[in-house]
Scaffold this motif. Structure first.
Motif, PDB file in Angstrom:
ATOM      1  N   SER A   1       0.825  -1.215   0.000  1.00  0.00           N
ATOM      2  CA  SER A   1       0.000   0.000   0.000  1.00  0.00           C
ATOM      3  C   SER A   1       0.857   1.262   0.000  1.00  0.00           C
TER       4      SER A   1
ATOM      5  N   THR B   1      -5.955   2.282  -4.466  1.00  0.00           N
ATOM      6  CA  THR B   1      -4.671   2.934  -4.723  1.00  0.00           C
ATOM      7  C   THR B   1      -3.582   2.340  -3.848  1.00  0.00           C
ATOM      8  N   PRO B   2      -2.391   2.016  -4.403  1.00  0.00           N
ATOM      9  CA  PRO B   2      -1.861   2.317  -5.728  1.00  0.00           C
ATOM     10  C   PRO B   2      -1.988   1.154  -6.719  1.00  0.00           C
TER      11      PRO B   2
ATOM     12  N   LYS C   1      -3.069  -1.294  -9.729  1.00  0.00           N
ATOM     13  CA  LYS C   1      -3.588  -1.307 -11.097  1.00  0.00           C
ATOM     14  C   LYS C   1      -3.836  -2.749 -11.473  1.00  0.00           C
TER      15      LYS C   1
END
Length: 269
Positions: free
Chosen positions: A86, A103-104, A106
């Protein structure tokens, strides 16, 4: 990611096994940490961690990218690993994992890519590749995943060794598919250990066993093969000696790279 502890010096073009599946890869001026597990030994629900990390997360606080093959199981993503991820600039994981983690993170589906800029001005591409986290005839969920959504990764770039990280894949057919689609693999990080979980899939392996790890190395043709995910948790049923024996039986000991955890291993022969 800031830390007051001394950072682990970088060794570009090398990998270091932290323990369990957790691996540091310094490549193209970037530092990757895959499937971070930094907790001390102890229970994690129905899984039990038996060995702590060879390198603490604070010494890897300069990681540029965290790779998580799946966020569902503690042996690939424990509590300290979650905190570590994180705080990273970028976390690449499954599409479902990214939704859960936020977040973060993807999310990448199989064969999706993400391109990073290297410090030297070049590029490094991360490609998500398929993984089957259990026997191919195991019961699939509503999304068609066996056990859970899981991916592996291929790291590549001009002038760099191409590195395959299997994630918790138990399928040789999947390895063959990756071999057909990826033109060259110079180094493979193979999640071995024949992980077996009571009550799941008649306790058949949900990661590569030692024979399949050797077969995967032969199929990929990689001159460097680094086994991980074979100790540190009590449901890993085949350790380093069994892996070494399987590679010897296959006549490919020359491509096997094993060392005590915390030791740098070159990603080229």
């Amino acid at each position: 990611m800031a830390s007051s502890s001394p950072l682990l010096p970088r060794h570009d073009g090398s990998a270091l096994v932290v323990g369990g599946p957790t691996t540091v890869l310094d490549l193209g001026g970037l530092r990757f940490v895959s499937d971070p597990t930094f907790d001390d030994p102890g229970p994690h629900g129905y899984l039990t961690k038996t060995i702590g990390p060879a390198v603490t997360g604070t010494r890897l606080a300069d990681a540029d990218v965290v790779l998580v093959s799946h966020d569902n199981h503690a042996d690939n993503f424990d509590d300290s690993g979650r905190a570590f991820a994180s705080a990273a600039p970028l976390l690449l994981t499954t599409t479902g994992g990214a939704e859960r983690l936020g977040t973060p993170a993807k999310g990448l589906a199989a064969w999706d890519t993400h391109t990073l800029t290297r410090p030297d001005g070049g590029e490094l591409t991360v490609t998500a590749v398929p993984a089957v986290h259990g026997p191919e005839d195991g019961e699939a969920d509503a999304d068609g995943d066996i056990n859970c959504q899981t991916i592996g990764f291929v790291l590549s770039g001009d002038g760099l060794p191409t590195v395959y990280i299997s994630g918790d894949n138990a399928s040789i057919r999947t390895v063959a598919e990756i071999s057909r689609k990826v033109s060259r693999v110079d180094a493979a990080v193979l999640h071995a250990g024949a992980a077996r979980v009571p009550g799941k899939f008649r306790e058949r392996p949900v990661s590569l066993d030692s024979v399949r790890a050797a077969a995967a190395a032969a199929i990929l043709g990689a001159p460097v093969n680094i086994p991980v995910h074979y100790d540190g948790w009590d449901h890993f049923t085949e350790g380093r000696e069994v892996i070494e024996h399987a590679f010897d039986d296959a006549g490919i000991t020359s491509v096997l790279r094993v060392a005590d955890h915390g030791t740098w291993l070159p990603l080229k022969p």
